[in-house]
Scaffold this motif. Sequence first.
Motif, mmCIF file in Angstrom:
data_model
loop_
_atom_site.group_PDB
_atom_site.id
_atom_site.type_symbol
_atom_site.label_atom_id
_atom_site.label_comp_id
_atom_site.label_asym_id
_atom_site.label_seq_id
_atom_site.Cartn_x
_atom_site.Cartn_y
_atom_site.Cartn_z
ATOM 1 N N ASP A 199 0.850 -1.212 0.050
ATOM 2 C CA ASP A 199 -0.186 0.073 -0.195
ATOM 3 C C ASP A 199 0.863 1.254 0.027
ATOM 4 O O ASP A 199 1.347 1.494 1.002
ATOM 5 C CB ASP A 199 -0.894 -0.165 1.236
ATOM 6 C CG ASP A 199 -1.938 -1.143 1.087
ATOM 7 O OD1 ASP A 199 -2.385 -1.257 -0.004
ATOM 8 O OD2 ASP A 199 -2.269 -1.631 1.990
ATOM 9 N N THR A 200 1.106 1.747 -1.229
ATOM 10 C CA THR A 200 1.904 2.857 -1.229
ATOM 11 C C THR A 200 1.068 4.020 -1.843
ATOM 12 O O THR A 200 -0.121 3.547 -2.502
ATOM 13 C CB THR A 200 3.377 2.920 -2.274
ATOM 14 O OG1 THR A 200 2.675 2.356 -3.550
ATOM 15 C CG2 THR A 200 3.884 1.919 -1.632
ATOM 16 N N ARG A 201 1.325 5.314 -2.236
ATOM 17 C CA ARG A 201 0.374 6.275 -2.929
ATOM 18 C C ARG A 201 0.899 6.191 -4.316
ATOM 19 O O ARG A 201 2.078 5.947 -4.856
ATOM 20 C CB ARG A 201 1.150 7.638 -2.411
ATOM 21 C CG ARG A 201 0.768 7.983 -0.594
ATOM 22 C CD ARG A 201 1.419 9.255 -0.223
ATOM 23 N NE ARG A 201 0.708 10.309 -1.027
ATOM 24 C CZ ARG A 201 1.121 11.690 -0.953
ATOM 25 N NH1 ARG A 201 1.790 11.966 -0.115
ATOM 26 N NH2 ARG A 201 0.444 12.443 -1.660
#
Length: 89
Positions: free
Chosen positions: A57-59
Amino acid sequence: MEITGIITAIIIGIAIGALGRLVIPGRQHLPIWLTIVIGIAAALIGTAIASALGVADTRGIDWIELGIQIALAALGVSLAEGIYGKRKS
């Protein structure tokens, strides 16, 4: 799992499986259904590995997760080609 989850897994499996086949040089003699199955498995396992590494979960776009999934699909296509190609000839 809901029907939308199954359809999404199939679509992602097609994309990941196709990218995995593109990474492997030469022509592969695998049926499309096997490519899709390998792609779905690579997507699920790649997501699990990325989650374990803390990069799921990254931007924005999860490039590391996508790279892991494509690498697993390429490995799966390569292994399946070795097994399926020997069996077919």
